[in-house]
Design an enzyme around this catalytic site. Structure first.
Site, PDB file in Angstrom:
ATOM      1  N   ASP A   1       0.686  -1.185  -0.076  1.00 51.29           N
ATOM      2  CA  ASP A   1      -0.126   0.076  -0.139  1.00 51.29           C
ATOM      3  C   ASP A   1       0.929   1.168  -0.057  1.00 51.29           C
ATOM      4  O   ASP A   1       1.919   1.210   0.465  1.00 51.29           O
ATOM      5  CB  ASP A   1      -0.836  -0.113   1.243  1.00 51.29           C
ATOM      6  CG  ASP A   1      -2.163   0.924   1.175  1.00 51.29           C
ATOM      7  OD1 ASP A   1      -3.221   0.374   0.953  1.00 51.29           O
ATOM      8  OD2 ASP A   1      -1.968   2.149   1.101  1.00 51.29           O
TER       9      ASP A   1
ATOM     10  N   VAL B   1       1.589   1.070  -7.050  1.00 50.32           N
ATOM     11  CA  VAL B   1       1.484   0.169  -8.286  1.00 50.32           C
ATOM     12  C   VAL B   1       1.719   0.881  -9.653  1.00 50.32           C
ATOM     13  O   VAL B   1       1.671   0.314 -10.724  1.00 50.32           O
ATOM     14  CB  VAL B   1       0.092  -0.437  -8.029  1.00 50.32           C
ATOM     15  CG1 VAL B   1      -0.030  -1.250  -7.013  1.00 50.32           C
ATOM     16  CG2 VAL B   1      -0.990   0.485  -8.281  1.00 50.32           C
TER      17      VAL B   1
ATOM     18  N   ASN C   1      -5.904  -5.344  -5.621  1.00 46.25           N
ATOM     19  CA  ASN C   1      -7.105  -4.533  -5.345  1.00 46.25           C
ATOM     20  C   ASN C   1      -6.759  -3.167  -5.556  1.00 46.25           C
ATOM     21  O   ASN C   1      -7.999  -2.401  -5.730  1.00 46.25           O
ATOM     22  CB  ASN C   1      -7.462  -4.859  -3.733  1.00 46.25           C
ATOM     23  CG  ASN C   1      -8.538  -3.938  -3.391  1.00 46.25           C
ATOM     24  OD1 ASN C   1      -9.553  -4.066  -3.546  1.00 46.25           O
ATOM     25  ND2 ASN C   1      -8.217  -2.982  -2.476  1.00 46.25           N
TER      26      ASN C   1
ATOM     27  N   TYR D   1     -13.856   5.526 -15.376  1.00 42.86           N
ATOM     28  CA  TYR D   1     -13.562   4.397 -14.410  1.00 42.86           C
ATOM     29  C   TYR D   1     -14.141   3.104 -14.997  1.00 42.86           C
ATOM     30  O   TYR D   1     -13.695   2.148 -15.008  1.00 42.86           O
ATOM     31  CB  TYR D   1     -14.631   4.805 -13.007  1.00 42.86           C
ATOM     32  CG  TYR D   1     -14.751   3.688 -12.013  1.00 42.86           C
ATOM     33  CD1 TYR D   1     -13.369   3.544 -11.412  1.00 42.86           C
ATOM     34  CD2 TYR D   1     -15.532   2.955 -11.846  1.00 42.86           C
ATOM     35  CE1 TYR D   1     -13.517   2.781 -10.321  1.00 42.86           C
ATOM     36  CE2 TYR D   1     -15.682   1.975 -10.703  1.00 42.86           C
ATOM     37  CZ  TYR D   1     -14.358   1.803 -10.170  1.00 42.86           C
ATOM     38  OH  TYR D   1     -14.277   0.861  -9.167  1.00 42.86           O
TER      39      TYR D   1
ATOM     40  N   LYS E   1     -12.342  -0.236 -15.653  1.00 41.59           N
ATOM     41  CA  LYS E   1     -12.938  -1.728 -15.132  1.00 41.59           C
ATOM     42  C   LYS E   1     -13.258  -2.758 -16.351  1.00 41.59           C
ATOM     43  O   LYS E   1     -12.931  -3.900 -16.017  1.00 41.59           O
ATOM     44  CB  LYS E   1     -14.021  -1.604 -14.088  1.00 41.59           C
ATOM     45  CG  LYS E   1     -13.475  -1.034 -12.717  1.00 41.59           C
ATOM     46  CD  LYS E   1     -12.204  -1.501 -12.157  1.00 41.59           C
ATOM     47  CE  LYS E   1     -11.915  -0.768 -10.951  1.00 41.59           C
ATOM     48  NZ  LYS E   1     -10.738  -1.723 -10.191  1.00 41.59           N
TER      49      LYS E   1
ATOM     50  N   ALA F   1     -19.934   0.021  -3.164  1.00 39.41           N
ATOM     51  CA  ALA F   1     -19.623  -0.496  -1.696  1.00 39.41           C
ATOM     52  C   ALA F   1     -19.313   0.456  -0.636  1.00 39.41           C
ATOM     53  O   ALA F   1     -19.006   1.730  -1.207  1.00 39.41           O
ATOM     54  CB  ALA F   1     -18.320  -1.565  -1.583  1.00 39.41           C
TER      55      ALA F   1
ATOM     56  N   THR G   1     -17.142   1.832   1.053  1.00 38.41           N
ATOM     57  CA  THR G   1     -15.760   2.216   1.085  1.00 38.41           C
ATOM     58  C   THR G   1     -15.365   3.613   1.400  1.00 38.41           C
ATOM     59  O   THR G   1     -16.230   4.522   1.033  1.00 38.41           O
ATOM     60  CB  THR G   1     -15.177   1.611   0.005  1.00 38.41           C
ATOM     61  OG1 THR G   1     -15.627   2.527  -1.217  1.00 38.41           O
ATOM     62  CG2 THR G   1     -15.327   0.137  -0.417  1.00 38.41           C
TER      63      THR G   1
END
Length: 250
Positions: free
Chosen positions: A38, A55, A81, A146, A150, A179, A181
């Protein structure tokens, strides 16, 4: 079930919060040793091995994966993720923003899995799970960039599954609905009426609420587990029926 991953080592990118943190806990509950990769590893649960990783940078990824493999004694499971969001139609994001989101959400998966392939090939229970989205299978308003990222993750998952099946590496993805989040929380906080926006997001999912990170984490852990040994190239929807159900109005 909860001993199904004893002896396995897993890395989870973006594992310090949200879905990533839930996935790390679900893997650990099944017996896996977990490293969280992370940008802010200090924010991760101290029960896990926290490693700094961007990443979007290949050198950072390679360093982090090598450190994780050394500290865990190998890598059997990769959970890709880490990702970022974007809002707007095709008019609203610059070319620079398109490149940034695609670089993190798509190439980030490539970089991490590529760096881990040698370790995965050495495992007899290797699995990769990518976090995709309902945005890959349903047209959502104000999510052009987005959704494109995906959609690429969904196709990439299938291609990876085909490429690495005969090496003993399974590759699947999860498609969460909206979600609860931290990222969604920030979107709600920035809305003119956060309560109304939350209600609208909940209502568009047939079961009438936001998906919990824990529900997605459990799905990730299932796909990563040897119990799913005959499952590869699959997109598992965790969306309260949003992808496939068309309920009549009450």
């Amino acid at each position: 079930m909860h001993a199904s991953m004893t002896g396995l080592s897993a890395i989870v990118t973006g594992g310090a919060s949200g879905i990533g943190a839930a996935a790390a806990h679900a893997l650990a509950e099944r017996g896996a040793a977990v490293a969280v990769l992370d940008l802010r590893p200090e924010a991760a649960d101290p029960a896990f091995t926290g490693i700094a990783c961007d990443v979007g940078d290949d050198a950072s990824v390679r360093r982090a994966v090598a450190e994780a493999a050394e500290r865990l004694g190998g890598i059997d499971v990769v959970v890709n993720n880490a990702g970022i969001g974007a809002q707007g139609t095709i008019e609203d994001n610059s070319d620079e923003e398109w490149r940034r989101v695609l670089d993190i959400n798509v190439l980030g998966i490539v970089r991490v899995t590529r760096a881990a392939l040698g370790h995965l090939r050495a495992s007899d229970r290797a699995a990769v799970v990518n976090t995709c989205s309902i945005a890959a299978t349903a047209g959502l308003p104000q999510r052009a960039l987005y959704s494109a990222s995906k959609g690429a993750v969904a196709s990439l998952t299938l291609a990876m599954a085909a490429d690495h099946l005969r090496e003993g590496i399974r590759v699947n993805c999860v498609n969460p609905g909206t979600a609860d989040t931290p990222w969604v929380g920030r979107l709600l906080d920035s809305a003119p009426d956060p309560a109304a926006e939350r209600s609208a997001l909940a209502a568009r999912q047939p079961h009438g609420r936001l998906v919990t990170p824990a529900e997605v984490g459990e799905a990730i852990a299932y796909l990563a587990s040897p119990l799913a040994g005959s499952t590869t190239g699959v997109a598992l929807a965790v969306d309260g029926g949003m992808q496939g159900l068309r309920l009549r109005p009450e």
